[in-house]
Design a protein around this motif. Structure first.
Motif, mmCIF file in Angstrom:
data_model
loop_
_atom_site.group_PDB
_atom_site.id
_atom_site.type_symbol
_atom_site.label_atom_id
_atom_site.label_comp_id
_atom_site.label_asym_id
_atom_site.label_seq_id
_atom_site.Cartn_x
_atom_site.Cartn_y
_atom_site.Cartn_z
ATOM 1 N N GLY A 1 0.826 -1.204 0.000
ATOM 2 C CA GLY A 1 0.000 0.000 0.000
ATOM 3 C C GLY A 1 0.852 1.241 0.000
ATOM 4 O O GLY A 1 2.054 1.208 -0.279
ATOM 5 N N THR A 2 0.205 2.351 0.335
ATOM 6 C CA THR A 2 0.865 3.656 0.332
ATOM 7 C C THR A 2 0.973 4.192 1.753
ATOM 8 O O THR A 2 -0.032 4.240 2.482
ATOM 9 C CB THR A 2 0.082 4.660 -0.531
ATOM 10 O OG1 THR A 2 -0.058 4.140 -1.855
ATOM 11 C CG2 THR A 2 0.804 6.000 -0.599
ATOM 12 N N PHE A 3 2.172 4.570 2.131
ATOM 13 C CA PHE A 3 2.396 5.155 3.467
ATOM 14 C C PHE A 3 1.719 6.523 3.526
ATOM 15 O O PHE A 3 2.008 7.408 2.732
ATOM 16 C CB PHE A 3 3.896 5.283 3.715
ATOM 17 C CG PHE A 3 4.240 5.843 5.067
ATOM 18 C CD1 PHE A 3 4.303 5.030 6.180
ATOM 19 C CD2 PHE A 3 4.502 7.196 5.230
ATOM 20 C CE1 PHE A 3 4.632 5.541 7.425
ATOM 21 C CE2 PHE A 3 4.822 7.719 6.467
ATOM 22 C CZ PHE A 3 4.880 6.882 7.563
ATOM 23 N N THR A 4 0.770 6.698 4.463
ATOM 24 C CA THR A 4 -0.004 7.947 4.524
ATOM 25 C C THR A 4 0.195 8.737 5.804
ATOM 26 O O THR A 4 0.063 9.964 5.784
ATOM 27 C CB THR A 4 -1.509 7.643 4.379
ATOM 28 O OG1 THR A 4 -1.918 6.712 5.403
ATOM 29 C CG2 THR A 4 -1.804 7.051 3.002
ATOM 30 N N ARG A 5 0.490 8.102 6.899
ATOM 31 C CA ARG A 5 0.641 8.830 8.168
ATOM 32 C C ARG A 5 1.700 8.155 9.011
ATOM 33 O O ARG A 5 1.717 6.928 9.125
ATOM 34 C CB ARG A 5 -0.683 8.892 8.925
ATOM 35 C CG ARG A 5 -0.640 9.794 10.179
ATOM 36 C CD ARG A 5 -1.980 9.835 10.862
ATOM 37 N NE ARG A 5 -1.953 10.669 12.054
ATOM 38 C CZ ARG A 5 -2.958 10.778 12.933
ATOM 39 N NH1 ARG A 5 -4.086 10.111 12.719
ATOM 40 N NH2 ARG A 5 -2.849 11.556 13.995
ATOM 41 N N GLY A 6 2.581 8.970 9.609
ATOM 42 C CA GLY A 6 3.696 8.436 10.357
ATOM 43 C C GLY A 6 3.464 8.355 11.853
ATOM 44 O O GLY A 6 2.415 8.737 12.378
ATOM 45 N N TYR A 7 4.488 7.896 12.526
ATOM 46 C CA TYR A 7 4.488 7.742 13.987
ATOM 47 C C TYR A 7 4.632 9.110 14.636
ATOM 48 O O TYR A 7 5.564 9.854 14.360
ATOM 49 C CB TYR A 7 5.640 6.831 14.371
ATOM 50 C CG TYR A 7 5.912 6.711 15.851
ATOM 51 C CD1 TYR A 7 5.141 5.890 16.656
ATOM 52 C CD2 TYR A 7 6.968 7.409 16.431
ATOM 53 C CE1 TYR A 7 5.410 5.759 18.007
ATOM 54 C CE2 TYR A 7 7.250 7.284 17.786
ATOM 55 C CZ TYR A 7 6.463 6.464 18.568
ATOM 56 O OH TYR A 7 6.724 6.343 19.908
ATOM 57 N N ASN A 8 3.671 9.471 15.504
ATOM 58 C CA ASN A 8 3.698 10.779 16.159
ATOM 59 C C ASN A 8 3.076 10.660 17.546
ATOM 60 O O ASN A 8 1.876 10.883 17.722
ATOM 61 C CB ASN A 8 2.940 11.821 15.329
ATOM 62 C CG ASN A 8 3.129 13.239 15.864
ATOM 63 O OD1 ASN A 8 3.804 13.437 16.875
ATOM 64 N ND2 ASN A 8 2.546 14.209 15.209
ATOM 65 N N PRO A 9 3.869 10.267 18.564
ATOM 66 C CA PRO A 9 3.302 10.072 19.907
ATOM 67 C C PRO A 9 2.754 11.346 20.525
ATOM 68 O O PRO A 9 1.926 11.280 21.427
ATOM 69 C CB PRO A 9 4.507 9.529 20.698
ATOM 70 C CG PRO A 9 5.718 9.974 19.948
ATOM 71 C CD PRO A 9 5.316 10.004 18.507
ATOM 72 N N GLU A 10 3.197 12.516 20.056
ATOM 73 C CA GLU A 10 2.698 13.773 20.617
ATOM 74 C C GLU A 10 1.211 13.952 20.338
ATOM 75 O O GLU A 10 0.518 14.665 21.067
ATOM 76 C CB GLU A 10 3.493 14.950 20.050
ATOM 77 C CG GLU A 10 4.967 14.948 20.475
ATOM 78 C CD GLU A 10 5.717 16.125 19.908
ATOM 79 O OE1 GLU A 10 5.102 16.894 19.137
ATOM 80 O OE2 GLU A 10 6.912 16.280 20.218
ATOM 81 N N THR A 11 0.708 13.337 19.275
ATOM 82 C CA THR A 11 -0.718 13.394 18.948
ATOM 83 C C THR A 11 -1.408 12.074 19.246
ATOM 84 O O THR A 11 -2.479 11.794 18.703
ATOM 85 C CB THR A 11 -0.918 13.771 17.468
ATOM 86 O OG1 THR A 11 -0.259 12.783 16.640
ATOM 87 C CG2 THR A 11 -0.326 15.134 17.171
ATOM 88 N N ASN A 12 -0.770 11.230 20.085
ATOM 89 C CA ASN A 12 -1.298 9.920 20.458
ATOM 90 C C ASN A 12 -1.458 8.992 19.257
ATOM 91 O O ASN A 12 -2.305 8.089 19.276
ATOM 92 C CB ASN A 12 -2.645 10.074 21.180
ATOM 93 C CG ASN A 12 -2.511 10.806 22.495
ATOM 94 O OD1 ASN A 12 -1.507 10.683 23.186
ATOM 95 N ND2 ASN A 12 -3.521 11.585 22.854
ATOM 96 N N HIS A 13 -0.656 9.206 18.221
ATOM 97 C CA HIS A 13 -0.643 8.286 17.073
ATOM 98 C C HIS A 13 0.607 7.438 17.189
ATOM 99 O O HIS A 13 1.684 7.831 16.745
ATOM 100 C CB HIS A 13 -0.663 9.072 15.755
ATOM 101 C CG HIS A 13 -0.980 8.237 14.560
ATOM 102 N ND1 HIS A 13 -0.017 7.794 13.674
ATOM 103 C CD2 HIS A 13 -2.154 7.731 14.104
ATOM 104 C CE1 HIS A 13 -0.579 7.080 12.724
ATOM 105 N NE2 HIS A 13 -1.890 7.018 12.962
ATOM 106 N N TYR A 14 0.443 6.242 17.786
ATOM 107 C CA TYR A 14 1.587 5.418 18.152
ATOM 108 C C TYR A 14 1.974 4.413 17.064
ATOM 109 O O TYR A 14 2.675 3.444 17.354
ATOM 110 C CB TYR A 14 1.297 4.679 19.459
ATOM 111 C CG TYR A 14 1.085 5.604 20.627
ATOM 112 C CD1 TYR A 14 2.148 6.298 21.193
ATOM 113 C CD2 TYR A 14 -0.185 5.802 21.164
ATOM 114 C CE1 TYR A 14 1.966 7.152 22.264
ATOM 115 C CE2 TYR A 14 -0.381 6.663 22.228
ATOM 116 C CZ TYR A 14 0.691 7.334 22.778
ATOM 117 O OH TYR A 14 0.496 8.178 23.835
ATOM 118 N N GLY A 15 1.524 4.625 15.854
ATOM 119 C CA GLY A 15 1.864 3.714 14.776
ATOM 120 C C GLY A 15 1.918 4.430 13.448
ATOM 121 O O GLY A 15 2.021 5.659 13.380
ATOM 122 N N ILE A 16 1.859 3.637 12.370
ATOM 123 C CA ILE A 16 1.850 4.196 11.027
ATOM 124 C C ILE A 16 0.607 3.698 10.298
ATOM 125 O O ILE A 16 0.049 2.653 10.633
ATOM 126 C CB ILE A 16 3.121 3.797 10.235
ATOM 127 C CG1 ILE A 16 3.213 2.263 10.098
ATOM 128 C CG2 ILE A 16 4.365 4.353 10.922
ATOM 129 C CD1 ILE A 16 4.345 1.805 9.215
#
Length: 284
Positions: A171-186
């Protein structure tokens, strides 16, 4: 006095004569001047006083009475440390939850035949901790006995996973790892119904449906690593199943309230701390 100042202000462009009389009326001294110059001198003096006051406030200890920059920096540091402590607390809670789920799975006896002591030893091996070898000579029930393949695959917890590895889905990588916004994955955008695979050998410790993320699968690997797959439309593995690297875990979809399109969300945790999955994957 007020009338005199008003007169000076109104007559700024005119020449005024200032007469000083001595005790002797016939003896006097006069001065001719323009009020505008007097006012200009007053404005310059006022500006000079303001500049001097500002310099005194900025470069002397008097400024501490009005504003303490050191205290402001301390407040910012305290706020930043509080955020880090909260993030660590969330990570520890997630680790405790995952460990509890693992213990429940292993203690259920549906897919293993170890006694309680053997179950605890298996958990310690799965988390990468030092423990004694499992004793397969203990008494086990015929119904709960492991198959030969499962006994062989149990050795996967003694070997470190092979990283970096391929992405779990094309697939296509759309969003990265960003713990500051509570997004703990990709996030990996893909088509509906595409199969996704396990990125390493392990065991399914949790498989559940959630409103926010659709089907969610947790896979426990050795060295205390857990991978989490979210927004699955369907799953092909159950809790307690042992999987090998490349085994199909399910299919992707646009599932869950927090989903904005067909994609797979991948998280990697080590000893309860979120990791950047990009460090474990080979970029296509």
């Amino acid at each position: 006095m007020l009338d005199f100042l008003k007169r000076l202000f109104k007559s700024q462009g005119q020449d005024l004569t200032f007469v000083i009389f001595d005790d002797d009326p016939e003896s006097s001294t006069s001065y001719t001047f323009k009020p505008s110059r007097l006012w200009n001198l007053f404005y310059l003096s006022l500006l000079g006083v303001v500049i001097i006051v500002l310099l005194v406030v900025m470069f002397t200890p008097i400024s501490g009475l009005l504003y303490d920059s050191h205290d402001a920096q301390l407040r910012e540091d305290v706020i930043e440390i509080s955020k880090e402590v909260q993030a660590l607390k969330d990570s520890l809670e997630a680790r405790d939850s995952q460990l509890s789920e693992m213990q429940q799975v292993i203690a259920s006896g549906s897919d293993t035949s170890f006694s309680v002591n053997r179950q605890q030893s298996f958990v310690m091996q799965a988390m990468g901790s030092e423990s004694s070898e499992l004793d397969f000579t203990s008494e086990v029930s015929t119904k709960g006995m492991l198959s030969q393949n499962e006994i062989i695959f149990s050795k996967i917890f003694k070997q470190a996973p092979e990283f970096p590895t391929d992405f779990p889905v094309n697939g296509t990588f759309t969003r990265g790892y960003n713990p500051e916004t509570n997004h703990y994955g990709i996030d990996i955008a893909t088509k509906q119904g595409i199969s996704f695979e396990a990125i390493a050998d392990g065991s399914i410790v949790n498989q559940d449906w959630t409103v926010n993320y659709g089907y969610v699968i947790h896979v426990q690997h050795s060295n205390g690593i857990i991978t989490v797959y979210k927004h699955a439309a369907s799953v092909s593995k159950s809790v307690g199943d042992i999987v090998l690297k490349g085994d199909v875990l399910g299919t992707t979809g646009d599932v869950g309230v927090l989903s904005s399109g067909p994609h797979l969300h991948l998280e990697v945790w080590k000893n309860g701390v979120p990791q950047n999955p990009n460090t474990y994957l080979i970029k296509p």
